[in-house]
Structure formats: C-alpha cells, structure tokens
Motif scaffolding. Sequence first.
Motif, PDB file in Angstrom:
ATOM      1  N   PHE A 165       0.858  -1.178   0.000  1.00  0.00           N
ATOM      2  CA  PHE A 165       0.000   0.000   0.000  1.00  0.00           C
ATOM      3  C   PHE A 165       0.896   1.231   0.000  1.00  0.00           C
ATOM      4  N   THR A 166       0.555   2.209  -0.811  1.00  0.00           N
ATOM      5  CA  THR A 166       1.325   3.439  -0.831  1.00  0.00           C
ATOM      6  C   THR A 166       0.962   4.283   0.380  1.00  0.00           C
ATOM      7  N   LYS A 167       1.984   4.807   1.042  1.00  0.00           N
ATOM      8  CA  LYS A 167       1.766   5.517   2.303  1.00  0.00           C
ATOM      9  C   LYS A 167       0.929   6.782   2.133  1.00  0.00           C
ATOM     10  N   ALA A 168       1.137   7.484   1.037  1.00  0.00           N
ATOM     11  CA  ALA A 168       0.489   8.778   0.878  1.00  0.00           C
ATOM     12  C   ALA A 168      -1.025   8.680   0.768  1.00  0.00           C
ATOM     13  N   ASN A 169      -1.521   7.543   0.250  1.00  0.00           N
ATOM     14  CA  ASN A 169      -2.945   7.469  -0.067  1.00  0.00           C
ATOM     15  C   ASN A 169      -3.812   6.802   0.995  1.00  0.00           C
ATOM     16  N   CYS A 170      -3.215   6.095   1.944  1.00  0.00           N
ATOM     17  CA  CYS A 170      -4.023   5.358   2.910  1.00  0.00           C
ATOM     18  C   CYS A 170      -4.804   6.326   3.798  1.00  0.00           C
ATOM     19  N   LYS A 171      -6.133   6.147   3.837  1.00  0.00           N
ATOM     20  CA  LYS A 171      -7.014   7.055   4.567  1.00  0.00           C
ATOM     21  C   LYS A 171      -7.633   6.404   5.800  1.00  0.00           C
ATOM     22  N   ASN A 172      -7.147   5.212   6.181  1.00  0.00           N
ATOM     23  CA  ASN A 172      -7.644   4.535   7.380  1.00  0.00           C
ATOM     24  C   ASN A 172      -9.142   4.256   7.335  1.00  0.00           C
ATOM     25  N   CYS A 173      -9.620   3.844   6.165  1.00  0.00           N
ATOM     26  CA  CYS A 173     -11.041   3.488   6.073  1.00  0.00           C
ATOM     27  C   CYS A 173     -11.257   2.024   6.452  1.00  0.00           C
ATOM     28  N   TYR A 174     -10.179   1.229   6.474  1.00  0.00           N
ATOM     29  CA  TYR A 174     -10.189  -0.186   6.857  1.00  0.00           C
ATOM     30  C   TYR A 174     -11.006  -1.060   5.906  1.00  0.00           C
ATOM     31  N   LYS A 175     -11.298  -0.541   4.713  1.00  0.00           N
ATOM     32  CA  LYS A 175     -12.043  -1.324   3.732  1.00  0.00           C
ATOM     33  C   LYS A 175     -11.224  -2.532   3.290  1.00  0.00           C
ATOM     34  N   CYS A 176      -9.903  -2.352   3.188  1.00  0.00           N
ATOM     35  CA  CYS A 176      -9.027  -3.450   2.785  1.00  0.00           C
ATOM     36  C   CYS A 176      -9.062  -4.566   3.824  1.00  0.00           C
ATOM     37  N   LEU A 177      -9.021  -4.191   5.091  1.00  0.00           N
ATOM     38  CA  LEU A 177      -9.024  -5.192   6.159  1.00  0.00           C
ATOM     39  C   LEU A 177     -10.355  -5.926   6.227  1.00  0.00           C
ATOM     40  N   ARG A 178     -11.446  -5.184   6.002  1.00  0.00           N
ATOM     41  CA  ARG A 178     -12.760  -5.835   6.010  1.00  0.00           C
ATOM     42  C   ARG A 178     -12.884  -6.838   4.869  1.00  0.00           C
ATOM     43  N   SER A 179     -12.208  -6.566   3.750  1.00  0.00           N
ATOM     44  CA  SER A 179     -12.303  -7.463   2.597  1.00  0.00           C
ATOM     45  C   SER A 179     -11.320  -8.628   2.679  1.00  0.00           C
ATOM     46  N   CYS A 180     -10.339  -8.537   3.575  1.00  0.00           N
ATOM     47  CA  CYS A 180      -9.312  -9.581   3.670  1.00  0.00           C
ATOM     48  C   CYS A 180      -9.854 -10.787   4.437  1.00  0.00           C
TER      49      CYS A 180
END
Length: 575
Positions: free
Chosen positions: A6-21
């Motif tokens: 994940f690119t550091k600049a763009n991560c917005k802490n929405c946790y959508k990635c974690l919910r999908s994992c």
Amino acid sequence: MDYIKFTKANCKNCYKCLRSCPVKAIQFKNEQAKIINDRCILCSRCVLICPQNARKVNTHINKLKNALKNNKKIIVSLAPSFAGNFNFSYKKLIGALKTLGISYVEETALGADITSRLYEKFINNNKMPYYISTACPSSNMLIEKYYPELIKYMLPILSPMACHCKTLKEVYGKDAFVIFIGPCSAKKTEYELHNKDNILDAVITYEECIKLLDDFNINIESSPDIDFDCNSFNSGPHYPIPGGICNNIKDSLKFNNIKPIAVDGVYDCIDVFENIKKGYMKNSFIEVSICKGSCIGGPDMIQNKHIYYNKLEKVENYIKNRTLISNEKLNKKEKDLSIKNFSKNFIDKSLEDIIFSEKEMEDTLKSMGKYSEEDELNCGVCGYNTCREKAKAILKGMAEPTMCLHYMRNKAESISNIIFENTASCVILLDKNLNILEINPAVETAFCVEKNAIKNKHISILMDETDFEYVKNTNKNLLGKKVHCNNYNLVFIENIIYIPKQNIFMASMINITELEKNKQNMKELKKTSFTAAQEVIEKQMRVAQEIASLLGETTAETKITLSNLKKFVNTDDEN
C-alpha cells in the motif's frame, strides 16, 4: 518479497481493505496499512477494493523490456481466460505481441491438459478420502498457511502455468525467455519458486500487458491478425470456467466413484476446507478457486467493468470457435508424461497461534474503551468480526486501539462535550431557519431558561434575530459585536458563524454583563468622587476666606494697638 504494497500517501484509514481480507493479513501501524506476507494468500481483494487506489504491485515489466532490448527469444504462455478479459479479437492481441518482439505465443491451456492427465494418473494410483486441486496458487497458500492438516490431500502436481512453461523451456531451449500472461498476481509467487529451476522468467497480468503495449505505442486494434503458434487439443481452455477441472477428468472420477465438487470464491473455499476438517464430504475431488467465477472472474472481478457472465460467454465462444494448431514436439511431450517430472511439494507455512491471558485481553479491551460486554458492539467496522478478535490483533501487533470507530467517536464526543458543557461563553446552535438546536449550560444560566423549553424554537425567543438574519442572508460571519439583550439585562460580545457543511449557525457570545456593570459602577463612583471633591474644595475655599477675613480684622486691631502703644512710648520720652 512484497508482492503487493500500500502506498503511504494514499491510505485514509477506512479499513475497507481489512474488512475485505478473508485472513486478516493486513497490519495497521501508525495509521498505515501494510500487508504481512507470512499471512497473505495474495487473493488481491484488498488492493482492488481500496477506494484510494493505494496499491503497488510487484511487476516484471522491466524484466521483459530488458529481454526485448537484448533480442532474446521470448515465448509467451497466454492464460485461457484471456478471451473474457479483452474486448478485441485474441488474434489482434497475438499480433500486437508479435509486433512488440515476442517470438512465439502459445496457450497455457496445453499446460492444463498436462495437469489434467497427471491428476488422473495420481487419482488412479492413490486412494485417498479427498483430492484437492492445486491449480490456484492462492488456494494453495490458504491451505499451507491456515489449513496445514489438509496438505496431505493436495494433489502434488505443478499448476497448468508451470507445466506449460516447463515444457516450453524444454521445447524452445533453456535460454528462451518464457513469460506467463494471465489475470492473477498470485502467479508471481510461482515465479519466485520456479525461476530458480529455470522454468519461468516473468509473470505479467493482463493489465500490465496492456500498459506495456501502450508504452511501446502499439495499437492492438490496428495490429495484424495472427493465431497461436500452438494451442490445446483437449479441454484445457475449460480450466478458467468453474467446474472446468472436474469436467476435464470426469471419466476418471466416475471410474473411481469419486464425487466432483467445484467451489469458487474465497469464502466458499474456506467453508469447504472447514467441512473437510470435520470429516464431511469424503471420497470427493475438490476443485478450488479463490476468485469468484474462477479465473474468468480473476482478482480484478471486483472492479472490472466487464460483467462476469459476459466474460464467461466470450470464453465459451472462443472455445467453441477456436482453430486448433499443433506443435509436434509439445504433443509428444504431453504423451510422455511423468508425475515425477511435474511434481510439486506443499509444506506447512502456518503461524503458531499465540494464546493470550484473560488479563491481557481485558486490559486491551479497556484500551479500546470496552469496559464491559455491553461495550463490545462487534460491529466489524474496524475489519474484525468481534471486539475480542480485534483485541487479539492488537496484542499481536496487527492493529491499533484507535481503529475502533465507536471508541474514537465516543472519545471525540466526550472531549467535545466537556468543552461544550464547561465553556464560560454562551454557545447556541441554530438550524437553517434559525431555530435553536442546542445550547450549552452557560446559556441556561445567563438567560434563566431550560434547554428543553426553548429547543426547536426561533432564536427571537431569546434575543433579537436581526444579526442572525444578516448572517443568514449574506453568508458573512459577524464577529466581535457588542449587543444588549434589554429583556434580560445582558450584554454580550457576539460572534455568529455560518457552517455551510452542516448548514447550521453557531453563536458564541461572551457575557460581559458584569464587566459592563462594573464599568457603570466605576463611572458612578468617579462622578460621586468628583462631586465630593468639588464640595470639599468649595468648603475649604469658604473656610480660607473666613480665616482670611478674621486675619484681616485682627491685623487691623493689632495695627491700631501698636500705633497707640507707639504714641504712648513717645509721650513718656518727651516728659
């Protein structure tokens, strides 16, 4: 190796990635998402579902560019799902690849035919309660990392990609640069394994393939129509279709009285593995694919513009209408198959599960604002199904307490409430119609009102609305104005602000009534003091005048007395 980042600049802490994992392989540290390779199964759901497109996938494009630059003999193994992923003729794609400098383009489906024949040989010679297909690298990793007890049921055969690329190296020479083009980033893990054995030199996805052609200004639509140099004679192209593997070996399954079961999608795979763990569904061949819709869906199915059934139809039409082209060397190789030459071992890659004490769990839950079972909402917003799962992740260093939305909201609201409730200034929130939404205790004290009595009523019930109407009509904030509320004998320094995002007005008023009273009292005191001083001075002047008058009289009398005394003395001298 970090296959996906994940690119550091763009991560917005929405946790959508974690919910999908599905396996919770994503760590959050210092509010930045990071994929933990030891836990990841490379299903690609996280990066494809990211709303910020905060992904960086390891690419082999430069390897291919260097091979082109050095004029190497380049052989492409093209995955059979290609027909569903492009909106143009496959012959145009092959023509574009040949224009790029590719020497030969062949169907990976030939490798699928090899895999199928080897599956049949293994099943005929080995009696087991379960046979699990191993063509999907992500499902292989899911078993190795999370269901190691099922490794013994995995068919120990190379994937169609590896079988085909191994054969291409033997046919075209060990110095040939062999690449695989397909829909799956997980195939890059196979590259790491097979590159050491000189089976495969690069793996690129369909997306990367299109970008590569664009980099060389090659227009696919205007490229010549060129067919495969060789393709599959049998049913290999059916592999990307759900149930395709079962269909390819159906005769052997029927002969051995083995039930075919095809599952696609990561959660269906997990479900079937849980069933196998419990001893259900015995005497079955399990075809597993992590992607929903199998390889036709591919990891880009989540955001791909082409709907699945359209892709399925295109693959089926390709299979039905394709031209069969033979390569004698490859055909001979397929007939001379040995499981030993195409075998693969799968190993236990599971991580040891750490058991935490109840005290550790309780302390961690408290750090998340969970002091009782009632506080454990188990909402899943953070990406974990339960608060206790989240607590375990925190103890493992995979998560942070601040990832709990409710905890952070309550914390923010608590701080906001403390400020709102205890500020000395009077704060009034109004809706777009200037009706009172909220007031703080300072307003209740100053105006001698209760919040519930004036809530949802017009501001004019408290004070003149003129300034509020001005801000409403002009959208200009009003700052630092002194106003008098004569009905309540109050004086304020008034600030009225319009908040457009919420479409509300906020009045923050500093109560200077006592200060104004003190000023008036001081003014009265000064006036009284001046009057008193003036009276004293006037009295002093009168006294002075009286003293002066008395002094004048006594001085005259003294002068007369002295004159008389002088006469008397002079008279004595003459006598």
